[in-house]
Enzyme design. Structure first.
Site, PDB file in Angstrom:
ATOM      1  N   LYS A  13      -1.932   9.962  -1.235  1.00  0.00           N
ATOM      2  CA  LYS A  13      -1.045  10.215  -0.229  1.00  0.00           C
ATOM      3  C   LYS A  13      -0.205  10.707  -1.265  1.00  0.00           C
ATOM      4  CE  LYS A  13      -1.376   7.591   3.028  1.00  0.00           C
ATOM      5  NZ  LYS A  13      -2.399   6.629   2.844  1.00  0.00           N
ATOM      6  N   ARG A  88      -1.235   6.810  12.972  1.00  0.00           N
ATOM      7  CA  ARG A  88      -1.856   5.942  12.487  1.00  0.00           C
ATOM      8  C   ARG A  88      -2.655   5.142  13.512  1.00  0.00           C
ATOM      9  NH1 ARG A  88       0.680   3.934   7.277  1.00  0.00           N
ATOM     10  NH2 ARG A  88      -0.812   2.437   5.984  1.00  0.00           N
ATOM     11  N   ARG A 127      -3.355  -0.045  -9.494  1.00  0.00           N
ATOM     12  CA  ARG A 127      -2.492   0.015  -9.500  1.00  0.00           C
ATOM     13  C   ARG A 127      -0.961  -0.542  -9.915  1.00  0.00           C
ATOM     14  NH1 ARG A 127      -0.609   3.189  -4.270  1.00  0.00           N
ATOM     15  NH2 ARG A 127      -1.616   1.470  -2.975  1.00  0.00           N
ATOM     16  N   ARG A 139       4.089  -4.441  -4.187  1.00  0.00           N
ATOM     17  CA  ARG A 139       4.322  -5.128  -2.367  1.00  0.00           C
ATOM     18  C   ARG A 139       3.751  -6.396  -1.746  1.00  0.00           C
ATOM     19  NH1 ARG A 139       2.906   0.650  -0.291  1.00  0.00           N
ATOM     20  NH2 ARG A 139       1.235  -0.938   0.710  1.00  0.00           N
ATOM     21  N   ARG A 150      -5.992  -3.728   5.324  1.00  0.00           N
ATOM     22  CA  ARG A 150      -5.002  -2.273   5.228  1.00  0.00           C
ATOM     23  C   ARG A 150      -6.418  -1.560   5.704  1.00  0.00           C
ATOM     24  NH1 ARG A 150      -1.990  -3.056   0.303  1.00  0.00           N
ATOM     25  NH2 ARG A 150      -1.802  -0.968   0.212  1.00  0.00           N
TER      26      ARG A 150
HETATM   27  P1  ADP Z   1      -0.946   2.024   2.483  1.00  0.00           P
HETATM   28  O1  ADP Z   1      -0.902   2.109   1.168  1.00  0.00           O
HETATM   29  O2  ADP Z   1      -1.851   1.222   3.151  1.00  0.00           O
HETATM   30  O3  ADP Z   1      -1.353   3.291   3.439  1.00  0.00           O
HETATM   31  P2  ADP Z   1       1.599   2.848   3.876  1.00  0.00           P
HETATM   32  O4  ADP Z   1       2.997   2.489   2.727  1.00  0.00           O
HETATM   33  O5  ADP Z   1       1.549   3.907   4.204  1.00  0.00           O
HETATM   34  O6  ADP Z   1       0.445   1.842   3.342  1.00  0.00           O
HETATM   35  O7  ADP Z   1       1.857   1.266   4.353  1.00  0.00           O
HETATM   36  C1  ADP Z   1       2.940  -0.037   4.439  1.00  0.00           C
HETATM   37  C2  ADP Z   1       2.587  -0.956   6.051  1.00  0.00           C
HETATM   38  O8  ADP Z   1       3.680  -0.116   6.509  1.00  0.00           O
HETATM   39  C3  ADP Z   1       1.530  -0.959   6.767  1.00  0.00           C
HETATM   40  O9  ADP Z   1       0.688  -1.529   7.033  1.00  0.00           O
HETATM   41  C4  ADP Z   1       1.854  -1.481   8.157  1.00  0.00           C
HETATM   42  O10 ADP Z   1       1.649  -2.281   8.304  1.00  0.00           O
HETATM   43  C5  ADP Z   1       3.402  -0.186   7.697  1.00  0.00           C
HETATM   44  N1  ADP Z   1       3.093   0.620   8.999  1.00  0.00           N
HETATM   45  C6  ADP Z   1       3.324   1.772   8.478  1.00  0.00           C
HETATM   46  N2  ADP Z   1       3.231   3.426   8.774  1.00  0.00           N
HETATM   47  C7  ADP Z   1       2.520   2.270  10.652  1.00  0.00           C
HETATM   48  C8  ADP Z   1       2.057   3.618  11.251  1.00  0.00           C
HETATM   49  N3  ADP Z   1       1.833   4.493  11.656  1.00  0.00           N
HETATM   50  N4  ADP Z   1       2.027   2.353  12.740  1.00  0.00           N
HETATM   51  C9  ADP Z   1       1.564   0.761  12.082  1.00  0.00           C
HETATM   52  N5  ADP Z   1       2.292   0.306  11.075  1.00  0.00           N
HETATM   53  C10 ADP Z   1       2.555   1.156  10.097  1.00  0.00           C
END
Ligand code: ADP
Length: 195
Positions: A13, A88, A127, A139, A150
């Protein structure tokens, strides 16, 4: 152009989102980035989200919906945007529908990057290794245990969004297991067909 990028952690993404914002002159709204900024700045939202994120679980719908609602009020989104990491959950998707309807706008497409889980784990491990080698910060949720959470959260809470958007006719499925350029080309083709 108003898009949602849907796909599990490691699906690409970030990479494809970068190309899309450049090509279409739109902004990226990443709830993950916004939440990480809030954690860093130790805002009230950041303090609530910090441990939940580190474990790889989802923060509450109420928090992220509030963040997106505020962000959609800013002037730079008027040209279009890509939502990355939001919605999500089905409740978030329903809230997004309400937020957009209140502004009299609609999504043009929901682009889902489809990648097998076995490949995702491998991609993220690579990564992490590359970032470590470059001396970059990892992270808090880039560890095997949180990563598993996740992926579980994606499978259970987010994957049902495919059916949600398929029903609305906005879902565009893309094979995310071909080369980066081939994925970009496939997205381009789908988006052109919509115009
Ligand atoms: P990933 O690489 O896992 O897709 P993101 O950077 O999108 O990670 O998100 C990291 C974390 O931030 C998620 O695991 C969650 O804890 C929180 N988060 C991000 N977006 C949302 C959302 N829309 N709803 C709930 N939690 C979220």
């Amino acid at each position: 152009m108003r898009l949602v990028l849907l796909g599990p952690p490691g699906a690409g993404k970030g990479t494809q989102g970068d190309r899309l914002i450049e090509r279409h002159g739109i902004v990226r709204l990443s709830t993950g980035d916004m939440l990480r900024a809030a954690v860093k700045a130790e805002t009230p939202v950041g303090l609530r989200a910090k441990d939940i994120m580190a474990r790889g679980e989802l923060v509450s719908d109420e928090i992220v919906i509030g963040i997106i609602d505020d962000r959609l009020k800013e002037s730079d989104v008027q040209n279009g945007f890509i939502l990355d990491g939001f919605p999500r959950t089905v409740a978030q998707a329903e809230a997004l529908d309400r937020l957009l309807a209140a502004r009299g706008i609609k999504l043009d497409a929901v682009v889902e990057l489809k990648v097998d889980e076995s490949i995702l784990l491998q991609r993220i491990e690579t990564r992490i290794a590359e970032m470590t080698a470059r001396g970059e910060a990892i992270r808090a949720d880039d560890n095997p245990e949180s990563l598993k959470k996740r992926l579980d959260a994606y499978r259970v809470q987010t994957a049902p969004l495919s059916a949600y958007y398929a029903k609305k006719g906005t879902l565009q499925e893309i094979d995310g297991m071909v080369s980066i350029d081939a994925v970009t080309a496939a997205i381009d083709t789908k988006l052109k067909a919509l115009q």
